[in-house]
Design an enzyme around this catalytic site. Structure first.
Site, PDB file in Angstrom:
ATOM      1  N   ASP A  15       0.646  -0.990   0.086  1.00 25.57           N
ATOM      2  CA  ASP A  15       0.296   0.208   0.026  1.00 25.57           C
ATOM      3  C   ASP A  15       1.042   1.090   0.052  1.00 25.57           C
ATOM      4  O   ASP A  15       0.347   2.555   0.989  1.00 25.57           O
ATOM      5  CB  ASP A  15      -0.984   0.298   1.428  1.00 25.57           C
ATOM      6  CG  ASP A  15      -1.869  -1.122   1.460  1.00 25.57           C
ATOM      7  OD1 ASP A  15      -1.959  -1.410   0.635  1.00 25.57           O
ATOM      8  OD2 ASP A  15      -2.199  -1.645   2.376  1.00 25.57           O
ATOM      9  N   GLU A 185     -11.531  -0.048  -3.312  1.00 26.48           N
ATOM     10  CA  GLU A 185     -10.672   1.364  -2.640  1.00 26.48           C
ATOM     11  C   GLU A 185      -9.567   1.917  -2.707  1.00 26.48           C
ATOM     12  O   GLU A 185      -8.852   2.384  -3.613  1.00 26.48           O
ATOM     13  CB  GLU A 185     -10.048   0.035  -1.145  1.00 26.48           C
ATOM     14  CG  GLU A 185      -9.248  -1.111  -1.873  1.00 26.48           C
ATOM     15  CD  GLU A 185      -8.987  -2.158  -1.275  1.00 26.48           C
ATOM     16  OE1 GLU A 185     -10.436  -2.774  -0.375  1.00 26.48           O
ATOM     17  OE2 GLU A 185      -8.317  -3.525  -2.077  1.00 26.48           O
TER      18      GLU A 185
HETATM   19  C1  6LW Z   1      -5.664  -2.529   2.352  1.00 28.43           C
HETATM   20  C2  6LW Z   1      -6.744  -2.280   1.012  1.00 28.43           C
HETATM   21  C3  6LW Z   1      -5.576  -2.992   0.067  1.00 28.43           C
HETATM   22  O1  6LW Z   1      -6.472  -1.304   3.237  1.00 28.43           O
HETATM   23  O2  6LW Z   1      -4.749  -3.746   1.128  1.00 28.43           O
HETATM   24  O3  6LW Z   1      -5.075  -3.918  -1.141  1.00 28.43           O
HETATM   25  C4  6LW Z   1      -5.797  -3.334   2.614  1.00 28.43           C
HETATM   26  N1  6LW Z   1      -4.954  -3.553  -0.798  1.00 28.43           N
HETATM   27  O4  6LW Z   1      -6.642  -0.952   0.165  1.00 28.43           O
HETATM   28  C5  6LW Z   1      -4.615  -3.844   3.983  1.00 28.43           C
HETATM   29  O5  6LW Z   1      -2.760  -3.541   3.338  1.00 28.43           O
END
Ligand code: 6LW
Length: 516
Positions: A15, A185
């Site tokens: 991330d 996300e």
């Molecule tokens: C993070 C989400 C994700 O919050 O994995 O790859 C989760 N994306 O955005 C935890 O790293």
């Protein structure tokens, strides 16, 4: 031109979020239940990255003691505005979204400003508009109704920086690029040439991960998705492709206005990944006000071609060998949930004393475990330990740690006729002893060697020239993300369990990659 090899930061550094101030780039990653948390990296040439600190290095900033390994600190965003650095992140399962600030990204970082229940969800980011107003963007369960698993939405609200509180209207601005999108996300908001852009991840952080983009002439939308979405994914390349799960990106540009993106990806070895999710880099160009990632290629490359840089970052001394020597800890040594408090460098000159905690790995309490991240598939890790077990449950040794229920340990323990050095695998919560030998000296050197998905464990006494083989051909696939689940990569560590007055001394913990 220079060739910079991907990943730019190897090992469990997922991330990634990045910001530039003048000629300096700063990058942060998720750290989950590990403490200190949120590693902060610096670079001037985008090639060499040196860790300059950890943004969460005081237990008073964050209490991770209720977290499983893959809970804790998720997806931080780093931004800079008018003399101050901001990191916004989430603590899972309790705590939620919070902000810390610093004048110097190396620290100290402030205590946490908790945003509370008005800022639900995860993956928060900050955007400073031209009028200096600050906006929060994050992801939360779909506010109308969560019709299916992963049916989340991106929402936007103004943040009052003085009060550190969300104010004004709160608006859902993006539901994902695909029909019935799941896990929109990791949003970030940018403004460029009259458009606001929302960059998001979609499809979940595993094999179907992807990066999508939407834009609008006005901050509050409506946002239109790029017709060419996803702008980056590896999900169509097949499961044998060397880099998988590519997603969760953050844009930045150089002072010359060359655009790039950092994002996470995974490198399985024979189908199994124990490095966790790592940080990669790609070039971004703009066509018709939409970004094109690695134009003409459309996927991540082994090497990124960068213009020559006069601004050189000093080469990291830690690239292939790292850990600690003579008991002195470095930034990249981490513990689980604040367990670093069990480590004392001043008790014995040249050694690190690790005080036992009564808890074993199967707990959410701080435990006496400190370690370094696995960064390669060919490596060795060794430690020198002095330990005298006094009671049956006193144990100290070395561990390959994926999570509470998936780990490989070699430890010394008490036995009525002397001490035993035991190799034990813990796979999905099932423990089994792989090898065991009587040892008759307090000081031992222990070494773990991994070649792709096979491992061996060795030991020697002080004064021995050679290491003695204790266990070989150990299948390491069980300690992978594919087998064990979760968001983290493996840690190579040292640990002590037992009565509170028991401790073990460690001279060093050295991780070393080797060429094949
Ligand atoms: C993070 C989400 C994700 O919050 O994995 O790859 C989760 N994306 O955005 C935890 O790293």
């Amino acid at each position: 031109m220079r060739k910079v090899s991907n990943p730019i930061i190897r090992g469990f550094y997922p991330d990634p979020s990045i910001c530039r101030v003048g000629a300096d780039y700063y990058l942060v990653n998720s750290s989950f239940a590990y403490f200190p948390g949120i590693p902060v990296f610096h670079s001037r040439d985008l090639e060499h990255w040196n860790q300059i600190g950890n943004a969460l290095d005081r237990v008073s900033q964050v209490d991770l003691s209720d977290c499983l390994v893959s809970q804790g600190i998720y997806a931080p965003t780093i931004r800079y505005h008018k003399g101050l650095f901001y990191i916004i992140t989430t603590k899972v399962p309790t705590g939620g979204n919070f902000i810390i600030t610093a004048k110097d990204p190396a620290g100290p970082w402030s205590d946490a400003y908790m945003l509370g229940e008005t800022a639900p969800g995860i993956d928060p980011s900050l955007f400073f508009d031209e009028d200096d107003r600050c906006y929060f963007i994050g992801t939360r369960p779909n506010s109308e109704s969560e019709a299916y698993f992963g049916n989340w939405e991106i929402y936007l609200q103004e943040l009052d920086l003085k009060k550190m509180k969300l104010i004004g209207q709160c608006k859902s601005v993006w539901q994902g690029a695909m029909r019935n999108a799941y896990w929109p996300e990791g949003p970030h908001l940018y403004k460029k040439d009259g458009y606001y852009y929302i960059l998001t991840a979609e499809g979940g952080t595993e094999r179907n991960h992807s990066i999508m983009i939407a834009r609008s002439k006005t901050l509050w939308g409506p946002y239109e998705g790029a017709p060419q979405n996803p702008i980056l994914t590896h999900r169509h390349l097949g499961t044998d492709y060397p880099v998988q799960c590519v997603g969760h990106g953050d844009f930045f540009h150089t002072p010359e206005n060359d655009w790039y993106m950092v994002m996470l990806g995974m490198r399985p070895c024979k189908g199994y990944t124990s490095l966790g999710r790592e940080t990669f880099l790609a070039k971004v160009e703009w066509e018709n006000d939409w970004p094109v990632v690695n134009k003409g290629i459309g996927r991540l490359e082994e090497n990124v071609i960068l213009p020559d840089s006069t601004d050189k970052e000093p080469k990291s001394i830690e690239k292939n060998v790292y850990g600690f020597r003579d008991g002195l800890l470095t930034y990249n040594v981490i513990s689980l949930r604040g367990g670093l408090c069990a480590a004392d460098s001043s008790a014995r000159s040249g050694w690190l004393r690790l005080h036992a905690k009564s808890e074993s790995f199967i707990t959410t309490c701080p435990i006496s475990l400190i370690g370094v991240r696995q960064k390669d598939y060919h490596y060795s890790v060794r430690t020198k330990m002095e330990f005298e077990p006094r009671a049956l449950h006193d144990k100290a040794g070395m561990v390959l740690f994926q999570n509470e229920e998936s780990n490989l340990t070699i430890y010394k323990k008490y036995h009525s006729e002397g001490n035993l050095l035991t190799v034990e695998s813990n796979i999905g919560g099932q423990n089994s002893v792989i090898a065991q030998v009587m040892v008759h000296q307090d000081i031992l050197e222990i070494k773990f060697v991994a070649r792709e998905q096979k491992g061996e464990l060795l030991f020697r006494y002080e004064g021995d020239k050679e290491f003695h083989l204790l266990a070989e051909n150990i299948d390491l696939r069980s300690y992978s993300t594919e087998a064990a689940g979760g968001f983290t990569g493996c840690i190579l560590g040292i640990f002590v369990f037992g009565n509170h007055n028991v401790s073990a001394d460690f001279k060093y913990l050295i991780y070393e990659a080797f060429a094949i």
